[in-house]
Design an enzyme around this catalytic site. Structure first.
Site, mmCIF file in Angstrom:
data_model
loop_
_atom_site.group_PDB
_atom_site.id
_atom_site.type_symbol
_atom_site.label_atom_id
_atom_site.label_comp_id
_atom_site.label_asym_id
_atom_site.label_seq_id
_atom_site.Cartn_x
_atom_site.Cartn_y
_atom_site.Cartn_z
ATOM 1 N N SER A 73 0.667 -1.185 -0.011
ATOM 2 C CA SER A 73 0.196 -0.088 -0.033
ATOM 3 C C SER A 73 0.727 1.304 -0.077
ATOM 4 C CB SER A 73 -1.140 -0.060 1.213
ATOM 5 O OG SER A 73 -2.085 0.919 1.139
ATOM 6 N N ASN A 74 0.243 2.540 0.378
ATOM 7 C CA ASN A 74 1.082 3.597 0.610
ATOM 8 C C ASN A 74 0.586 4.514 1.389
ATOM 9 O OD1 ASN A 74 -1.011 5.521 -0.900
ATOM 10 N ND2 ASN A 74 -0.786 3.993 -2.661
#
Ligand code: CTP
Length: 215
Positions: free
Chosen positions: A21-22
């Site tokens: 993810s980020n």
């Protein structure tokens, strides 16, 4: 008018307990949703996992992966007047998702990644569209040149560009708004709430202009 807004990160699973993810907080997308609601518009908010309460009065669609987000956007885009794709969609996902938790058995492993589907590009290149299409560009260098390239390649009407190092996880940002006809507007350092109100005005004006042109 109906605004479709995407916000937040996506999660691309590796196995049942891990994902890629980020650091996107979703704050900009949620602020745009609130500002559009305050201005009397209808809002469909399609959001990845974030720590923010869904705005009251919005149609809220919670998604996790880039594929979920892609399907939700494709389902609702043609019933919207303005699509604002603010989400930080993962660019790559694991080629295979392990059905069982990956055990620590060797010193090194590698994960093969494949590109996710580009939601903005797919809307930009759909044969007929009546909505105004807005993309975001988070860049660390050559902000304007990179953003203009994105506008051209993804065939958007507007690209909102910001500095990735400043914008992520913070409450403030500075934006450069690039239009298809080559025009540029800068909105100086301000709270995401203020920026969101300005953006909603800009997007609504662009939609009005495109309607006038079609008449
Ligand atoms: N976007 C999207 N679907 C993807 C990736 C990005 O819809 N799979 C959208 C984002 O919501 C944003 C815009 O594309 O509106 C730009 O995203 P960004 O990550 O800055 O650009 P990329 O095309 O991924 O290019 P790069 O990471 O190389 O800068």
């Amino acid at each position: 008018m109906t605004f479709l807004i995407t916000a937040g990160p996506t999660r691309e699973p590796i196995d049942p307990v891990r994902y890629i993810s980020n650091r996107s907080s979703g704050k900009m997308g949620y602020a745009i949703a609130e500002a559009a609601l305050d201005a009397g518009h209808e809002v469909i908010l399609i959001s990845g996992p974030v720590n923010l309460p869904p705005p009251r009065n919005a149609e809220f669609i919670s998604v996790s992966t880039s594929d979920d987000m892609f399907e939700a956007v494709r389902k609702h885009a043609d019933n919207s007047d303005i699509c604002v794709l603010c989400a930080a969609v993962a660019d790559y996902k694991p080629a295979k998702v392990s059905p069982a938790k990956i055990k620590k058995s060797v010193d090194e492993i590698s994960i093969e990644l494949v590109a996710t589907r580009d939601i903005l590009r797919s809307l930009g290149h759909q044969r007929v569209r009546r909505f105004v299409l807005v993309g975001f560009a988070a860049e660390t260098d050559d902000l304007e040149a990179n953003a203009r390239k994105k506008l051209r390649e993804k065939n958007c009407d507007i690209i909102v560009a910001n500095d990735a190092c400043v914008a992520m996880e913070t409450d403030e940002s500075e934006l450069l708004v690039l239009f298809r006809d080559g025009e540029t507007t800068k909105i100086s350092h301000a709270s995401k709430k203020f920026l969101a109100r300005e953006l909603v005005k800009i997007f609504s004006n662009a939609q009005q202009k495109s309607l006038t042109k079609k008449m």
